[in-house]
Design an enzyme around this catalytic site. Structure first.
Site, mmCIF file in Angstrom:
data_model
loop_
_atom_site.group_PDB
_atom_site.id
_atom_site.type_symbol
_atom_site.label_atom_id
_atom_site.label_comp_id
_atom_site.label_asym_id
_atom_site.label_seq_id
_atom_site.Cartn_x
_atom_site.Cartn_y
_atom_site.Cartn_z
ATOM 1 N N GLU A 78 -1.572 6.310 -7.746
ATOM 2 C CA GLU A 78 -1.100 7.463 -8.501
ATOM 3 C C GLU A 78 -0.174 7.119 -9.667
ATOM 4 O O GLU A 78 1.005 7.507 -9.679
ATOM 5 C CB GLU A 78 -0.398 8.461 -7.578
ATOM 6 C CG GLU A 78 -1.256 8.941 -6.425
ATOM 7 C CD GLU A 78 -0.669 10.150 -5.701
ATOM 8 O OE1 GLU A 78 0.465 10.537 -5.997
ATOM 9 O OE2 GLU A 78 -1.369 10.719 -4.850
ATOM 10 N N GLU A 84 -6.397 9.837 -0.285
ATOM 11 C CA GLU A 84 -5.316 10.652 0.285
ATOM 12 C C GLU A 84 -5.710 12.109 0.245
ATOM 13 O O GLU A 84 -6.206 12.601 -0.776
ATOM 14 C CB GLU A 84 -3.998 10.535 -0.498
ATOM 15 C CG GLU A 84 -3.211 9.306 -0.211
ATOM 16 C CD GLU A 84 -1.887 9.271 -0.965
ATOM 17 O OE1 GLU A 84 -1.293 10.332 -1.247
ATOM 18 O OE2 GLU A 84 -1.468 8.140 -1.296
#
Ligand code: FCB
Length: 490
Positions: free
Chosen positions: A177, A388
């Site tokens: 991320e 995720e």
């Protein structure tokens, strides 16, 4: 990678079958679970520092102890084995492996050697993330990700990890991320290092991506057997009012800075022209930020990858007009933070009346299907994995059990959404729950529980929640049961 056999099917009962070989996993990150922050030569990361800034983390929580995983790792791998997980996605702590960003620390590396051994012995496939946000503080002191040199330090660190475990880890991803590292860390100030410097987020994003590309290129040149890739986090940006040009433009800008900046760079070797245009006037250290982009950088950043990790929690309705803000007070009780979108004039995220998780995030499983289909159609990506997905709810232990029907429903809905993408022809190879364990949820501290396994932070006892038992049952069969799910599980 071999293409999974296309055995995705929907039986007459409403059961959904996932393809043979679909990977069922769970994910964690070093700083969120390990604790042991001063053990075996580890030195502080930016999160150790940031967690001590008054008001930065709810209740002043830190990762000092977390889930004590650094000492309990074999038991935690045992837990994964009991749940029947195929794979475990973990991150390596840079400040253990190269404390202060300097020389290699064998004691720190040994922890990950042991972890990989334990996993392989338990027949669990390791998925290694090199950077899940814990930059050595000493490198931040030298400018952190706004300093190009940090990308070179990242390469040195990645090489040390690769030399130690690279032959036994089938998937190595560089960054987790980078949107969060760059923009929550340098523009909005919600995350470490807590800078609020507008275009610093863009500069950091570029150097993060450069580090990613340098690592992929270097490991590829060495003939790395592992699949190489990156995990990006996405939103699905819908204009709040599709007929309002201001809302449509705000949605375009959010999509540009959150999704396309990273997708275009990694998968096409260029930055999106509208984002470059929107941010052209923004400066860093007195110069246009785009001056940090050197000639060959985007070719490096666009080095071919083997896997794309997709993190998805929810999409957003986006408006370019003022709206009341419902949530953020929970998050940063005593510290001023700003918009993570550099150059943001007005970007608002009005609620849509969807159900909310305990953290106030909207539950929007169809966004996951749309996201996977969109990336597939627009980018022809390498095989994707949902690396995720998960939800925080206020769990409680009752009679030694933790029943979490909301999370169980969330898990089911997002697996259905993934199946819908598979059925539409998208190459998704696996799914990782966020998270295996309740853990240190960054600026929210320990109050927000994302685990499928409950952690009692006083005793460090682990209790698999109903959602874990549900997920284990699905993983064991590769089948999502239809309407009678509860009975099927009993
Ligand atoms: C993601 C992070 C992960 C966790 C979840 C809830 O943004 O990668 O560490 O905090 O959100």
């Amino acid at each position: 990678m071999t293409q999974l056999e296309n055995t995705t099917s929907q039986a007459a009962t409403g059961d959904l079958r996932f393809p043979e070989g679909f990977v069922w996993g769970a994910a964690t990150a070093a700083y969120q679970i390990e604790g042991g922050v001063a053990l075996d030569g580890r030195t502080p990361s930016i999160w150790d520092t940031f967690a001590r800034v008054p008001g930065a983390v709810v209740d002043g929580d830190t990762g000092d102890v977390a889930c004590d995983h650094y000492r309990r790792m074999p038991e935690d791998v045992g837990l994964m084995r009991e749940l029947g997980l195929d794979s475990y996605r973990f991150s390596v702590a840079w400040p253990r492996v190269r404390p202060d960003g300097g020389a290699v620390n064998q004691a720190g590396l040994d922890f990950y050697r042991r972890l990989v051994d334990e996993l392989l012995d338990a027949d669990i496939t390791p998925w290694l993330t090199l950077y899940h946000w814990d930059l050595p503080q000493a490198l931040e002191d030298a400018g952190g990700w706004t300093n190009r040199d940090t990308a070179h330090r990242f390469l040195d660190y990645a090489q040390s990890v690769y030399d130690a475990v690279g032959d036994r880890v089938p998937t190595i991803t560089t960054l987790n991320e980078p949107w969060c590292s760059a923009f929550l860390g340098h523009t909005g100030g919600q995350h470490a290092p807590g800078r609020r410097e507008g275009a610093a987020g863009l500069v950091a994003a570029h150097h993060l991506l450069l580090g990613h590309g340098m690592v992929v290129q270097a490991l590829r040149e060495q003939g790395a057997a592992a699949d190489l890739g990156i995990t990006l986090n996405f939103t699905v940006a819908d204009p709040h009012d599709p007929d309002d040009p201001a809302d449509r433009d705000a949605a375009r800008r959010v999509d540009g800075l959150h999704n396309r900046l990273f997708l275009d760079a990694v998968l096409r070797g260029r930055y999106p022209s509208d984002v470059l245009r929107d941010t052209a006037a923004l400066t860093f250290a007195g110069r246009p930020w785009q001056d940090v982009v050197r000639d060959d950088d985007l070719a490096v950043i666009g080095s071919p990858i083997d896997v794309l990790g997709v993190n998805y929690y929810h999409g957003d309705a986006v408006s370019g007009r003022p709206h009341p803000r419902p949530v953020d007070e929970v998050r940063h009780p005593g510290r001023v933070v700003g918009s993570p979108f550099p150059g943001d004039t007005i970007i608002e995220f009005p609620r849509r009346g969807l159900p909310l998780t305990g953290l106030g995030w909207e539950v929007q499983p169809d966004g996951l299907t749309r996201l996977l289909v969109r990336i597939h159609e627009e980018y022809s990506p390498p095989p994707m994995f949902v690396t995720e997905n998960g939800a925080a709810y206020a769990d409680a232990v009752v009679d030694d059990r933790v029943d979490d029907p909301d999370r169980r429903a969330y898990v089911e809905a997002h697996l259905r959404a993934t199946h819908a993408a598979l059925a539409a022809g998208v190459d998704v190879r696996g799914f990782y729950q966020w998270s295996l364990l309740d853990n240190f949820e960054w600026a929210y501290g320990y109050g927000q529980r994302f685990g499928i396994v409950y952690v009692d932070y006083e005793t460090q006892q682990r209790i698999p929640k109903t959602s874990a038992r549900y997920y284990a049952a699905v993983a064991a069969t590769g089948v999502l049961p239809g309407d009678d799910a509860e009975g099927w599980l009993a």
